[in-house]
Design a protein around this motif. Structure first.
Motif, PDB file in Angstrom:
ATOM      1  N   SER A  11       0.829  -1.207   0.000  1.00 13.50           N
ATOM      2  CA  SER A  11       0.000   0.000   0.000  1.00 13.50           C
ATOM      3  C   SER A  11       0.864   1.259   0.000  1.00 13.50           C
ATOM      4  O   SER A  11       0.570   2.234  -0.710  1.00 13.50           O
ATOM      5  CB  SER A  11      -0.933   0.003   1.215  1.00 13.50           C
ATOM      6  OG  SER A  11      -1.804  -1.103   1.188  1.00 13.50           O
ATOM      7  N   TRP A  12       1.936   1.243   0.798  1.00 16.84           N
ATOM      8  CA  TRP A  12       2.805   2.417   0.852  1.00 16.84           C
ATOM      9  C   TRP A  12       3.497   2.627  -0.485  1.00 16.84           C
ATOM     10  O   TRP A  12       3.637   3.775  -0.953  1.00 16.84           O
ATOM     11  CB  TRP A  12       3.838   2.258   1.965  1.00 16.84           C
ATOM     12  CG  TRP A  12       4.596   3.520   2.255  1.00 16.84           C
ATOM     13  CD1 TRP A  12       4.119   4.633   2.882  1.00 16.84           C
ATOM     14  CD2 TRP A  12       5.953   3.807   1.915  1.00 16.84           C
ATOM     15  NE1 TRP A  12       5.103   5.593   2.961  1.00 16.84           N
ATOM     16  CE2 TRP A  12       6.238   5.118   2.385  1.00 16.84           C
ATOM     17  CE3 TRP A  12       6.963   3.084   1.282  1.00 16.84           C
ATOM     18  CZ2 TRP A  12       7.485   5.714   2.226  1.00 16.84           C
ATOM     19  CZ3 TRP A  12       8.210   3.678   1.119  1.00 16.84           C
ATOM     20  CH2 TRP A  12       8.460   4.981   1.588  1.00 16.84           C
ATOM     21  N   ALA A  13       3.915   1.552  -1.134  1.00 15.33           N
ATOM     22  CA  ALA A  13       4.547   1.672  -2.451  1.00 15.33           C
ATOM     23  C   ALA A  13       3.588   2.300  -3.456  1.00 15.33           C
ATOM     24  O   ALA A  13       3.992   3.116  -4.295  1.00 15.33           O
ATOM     25  CB  ALA A  13       5.010   0.298  -2.935  1.00 15.33           C
ATOM     26  N   ARG A  14       2.317   1.944  -3.378  1.00 19.05           N
ATOM     27  CA  ARG A  14       1.321   2.542  -4.277  1.00 19.05           C
ATOM     28  C   ARG A  14       1.177   4.041  -4.007  1.00 19.05           C
ATOM     29  O   ARG A  14       1.006   4.838  -4.935  1.00 19.05           O
ATOM     30  CB  ARG A  14      -0.024   1.839  -4.103  1.00 19.05           C
ATOM     31  CG  ARG A  14      -0.064   0.422  -4.668  1.00 19.05           C
ATOM     32  CD  ARG A  14      -1.356  -0.263  -4.283  1.00 19.05           C
ATOM     33  NE  ARG A  14      -1.466  -1.590  -4.871  1.00 19.05           N
ATOM     34  CZ  ARG A  14      -2.364  -2.496  -4.498  1.00 19.05           C
ATOM     35  NH1 ARG A  14      -3.238  -2.215  -3.539  1.00 19.05           N
ATOM     36  NH2 ARG A  14      -2.397  -3.680  -5.093  1.00 19.05           N
ATOM     37  N   LEU A  15       1.238   4.414  -2.739  1.00 20.14           N
ATOM     38  CA  LEU A  15       1.135   5.837  -2.393  1.00 20.14           C
ATOM     39  C   LEU A  15       2.335   6.606  -2.927  1.00 20.14           C
ATOM     40  O   LEU A  15       2.195   7.715  -3.458  1.00 20.14           O
ATOM     41  CB  LEU A  15       1.031   5.980  -0.874  1.00 20.14           C
ATOM     42  CG  LEU A  15       0.726   7.375  -0.321  1.00 20.14           C
ATOM     43  CD1 LEU A  15      -0.576   7.907  -0.888  1.00 20.14           C
ATOM     44  CD2 LEU A  15       0.657   7.324   1.209  1.00 20.14           C
ATOM     45  N   VAL A  16       3.529   6.024  -2.797  1.00 16.98           N
ATOM     46  CA  VAL A  16       4.729   6.653  -3.347  1.00 16.98           C
ATOM     47  C   VAL A  16       4.612   6.782  -4.863  1.00 16.98           C
ATOM     48  O   VAL A  16       4.977   7.805  -5.449  1.00 16.98           O
ATOM     49  CB  VAL A  16       5.986   5.840  -2.968  1.00 16.98           C
ATOM     50  CG1 VAL A  16       7.220   6.401  -3.678  1.00 16.98           C
ATOM     51  CG2 VAL A  16       6.207   5.866  -1.462  1.00 16.98           C
TER      52      VAL A  16
ATOM     53  N   GLY B 189       2.357   5.794   6.852  1.00 13.83           N
ATOM     54  CA  GLY B 189       2.476   4.560   6.083  1.00 13.83           C
ATOM     55  C   GLY B 189       3.850   3.936   6.190  1.00 13.83           C
ATOM     56  O   GLY B 189       3.985   2.711   6.315  1.00 13.83           O
ATOM     57  N   LEU B 190       4.897   4.749   6.156  1.00 16.02           N
ATOM     58  CA  LEU B 190       6.250   4.218   6.286  1.00 16.02           C
ATOM     59  C   LEU B 190       6.442   3.543   7.640  1.00 16.02           C
ATOM     60  O   LEU B 190       7.036   2.466   7.736  1.00 16.02           O
ATOM     61  CB  LEU B 190       7.267   5.340   6.093  1.00 16.02           C
ATOM     62  CG  LEU B 190       8.740   4.967   6.281  1.00 16.02           C
ATOM     63  CD1 LEU B 190       9.142   3.835   5.344  1.00 16.02           C
ATOM     64  CD2 LEU B 190       9.629   6.194   6.056  1.00 16.02           C
ATOM     65  N   LEU B 191       5.930   4.162   8.698  1.00 12.94           N
ATOM     66  CA  LEU B 191       6.080   3.602  10.038  1.00 12.94           C
ATOM     67  C   LEU B 191       5.261   2.323  10.215  1.00 12.94           C
ATOM     68  O   LEU B 191       5.590   1.476  11.047  1.00 12.94           O
ATOM     69  CB  LEU B 191       5.671   4.637  11.089  1.00 12.94           C
ATOM     70  CG  LEU B 191       6.625   5.835  11.196  1.00 12.94           C
ATOM     71  CD1 LEU B 191       5.995   6.948  12.009  1.00 12.94           C
ATOM     72  CD2 LEU B 191       7.954   5.393  11.817  1.00 12.94           C
ATOM     73  N   LEU B 192       4.195   2.170   9.447  1.00 15.68           N
ATOM     74  CA  LEU B 192       3.401   0.936   9.500  1.00 15.68           C
ATOM     75  C   LEU B 192       3.975  -0.147   8.598  1.00 15.68           C
ATOM     76  O   LEU B 192       3.766  -1.341   8.839  1.00 15.68           O
ATOM     77  CB  LEU B 192       1.958   1.229   9.079  1.00 15.68           C
ATOM     78  CG  LEU B 192       1.127   2.067  10.040  1.00 15.68           C
ATOM     79  CD1 LEU B 192      -0.212   2.429   9.403  1.00 15.68           C
ATOM     80  CD2 LEU B 192       0.898   1.326  11.361  1.00 15.68           C
ATOM     81  N   ALA B 193       4.710   0.240   7.562  1.00 14.01           N
ATOM     82  CA  ALA B 193       5.194  -0.719   6.570  1.00 14.01           C
ATOM     83  C   ALA B 193       6.563  -1.301   6.909  1.00 14.01           C
ATOM     84  O   ALA B 193       6.972  -2.286   6.311  1.00 14.01           O
ATOM     85  CB  ALA B 193       5.248  -0.066   5.195  1.00 14.01           C
TER      86      ALA B 193
END
Length: 334
Positions: free
Chosen positions: A171-176, A206-210
């Motif tokens: 999910s974080w990669a998609r946001l980036v 998101g980074l802290l969750l990923a």
């Protein structure tokens, strides 16, 4: 020689940008040094010339970019003094930091770097196009403190890899990816202050969750029940300044509580999140403007966009569900 180079500094939420297509090693080195860190670059195969394609931008505490070298290279850096994540879209990246063993980043697994430790990209292969994310350490640490509601008593060290195949990492990669796709759009969401601030907040959370770190489990624990006063204070601030580009963490500071506590207790007491409530108040302000506006001189899209609603179709659906008519009908009712 550079085939195309652009560097534009803008005001407001728009990031400083640099785009470069070049076969010149010194130009490539200068571009990376300008936006990220000063590198030493070596070509690993003299038979294959450099063919860099860089598109990079600064956004608040982030520098994001899509980069490809077009030839196998080695890059060496001193301490980065920032957290950094490389997310390959294609190809492979062999890397190491400090005394760690060499690891491999692929489209399934990102490389995560700490602020300290000599960093070497042992082989960035010519077919490897990647998303590069630099994060100001003070911003990430402060964000984590707001999420957990306490000061960190030890340095924040992130796990060296991130799973991109499922869960928060994907999910974080998609946001980036969304952010990098918006870099060159002068009329896109990154130019909208109300949305850009929320997007930066989401990237930090998101980074802290990923990624793995000592406080990761604390982010999943339910918040304890507390007093209603912080929620009341946040509601007052939102209603008083809905035009401000608030984020969840900023509203948590207003309430004097952790962002996690505010999210959960606010939802229990109001039925929505702080950002959901902020959007509701902004929608009320849109309606107020439409009721007063001259239909011949005003458009729904202009008013909606000014209040942070970037997707007009979705906005119209929510507006009709809330007020029983389309925003265009409200505008014409004057």
């Amino acid at each position: 020689m550079a085939e195309n180079a652009e560097s534009a500094a803008r005001t407001g939420p728009a990031p400083a940008r640099l785009a470069l297509r070049t076969a010149d090693l010194d130009e490539a080195r200068s571009a990376i040094g300008t936006m990220y860190y000063d590198p030493r670059i070596d070509l690993l195969d003299s038979r294959r010339p450099l063919d860099t394609d860089f598109s990079m931008a600064r956004l608040g505490p982030f520098t994001v970019g899509e980069l490809c070298c077009g030839a196998d290279v080695r890059m060496r850096f001193e301490d980065l003094r920032a957290y950094h994540v490389d997310l390959p879209l294609t190809g492979r990246l062999a890397w190491r930091q400090g005394a760690q063993q060499t690891r491999l980043a692929t489209p399934d697994r990102a490389a995560v770097f700490q602020p300290e430790g000599r960093t070497t990209l042992e082989r960035w292969d010519g077919a490897c196009r990647l998303l590069a994310v630099k994060v100001a350490p003070e911003a990430l640490v402060r964000h984590l403190e707001l999420l957990v509601g306490d000061s960190l008593r030890a340095p924040l060290r992130l796990a060296p890899t991130m799973d991109l195949t499922a869960g928060p990492g994907r999910s974080w990669a998609r946001l980036v990816r969304l952010v990098t796709d918006e870099i060159d759009d002068d009329h896109g969401l990154l130019r909208q202050p109300l949305l850009a601030a929320e997007l930066q907040d989401s990237l930090l959370t998101g980074l802290l969750l990923a990624t793995g770190h000592p406080w990761r489990e604390a982010l999943d624990r339910p918040a304890p029940h507390g007093f209603a006063h912080p929620v009341k204070r946040v509601v007052e601030v939102i209603r008083g300044r809905p035009e401000h580009p608030f984020t969840t963490t900023e509203l948590a500071e207003v309430g004097g509580v952790s962002a996690r506590w505010l999210q959960e207790v606010f939802r229990r007491q109001t039925g929505t999140t702080p950002m959901g409530y902020l959007r509701e108040v902004r929608m009320e302000r849109v309606r107020d403007e439409l009721l007063r506006a001259d239909p011949a001189a005003t458009t729904v899209s202009d008013v909606a966009y000014r209040w942070g609603f970037g997707h007009l179709g979705r906005f119209a659906d929510k507006y009709r569900a809330r007020f029983g008519e389309l925003p265009s009908q409200t505008l014409r009712s004057r």
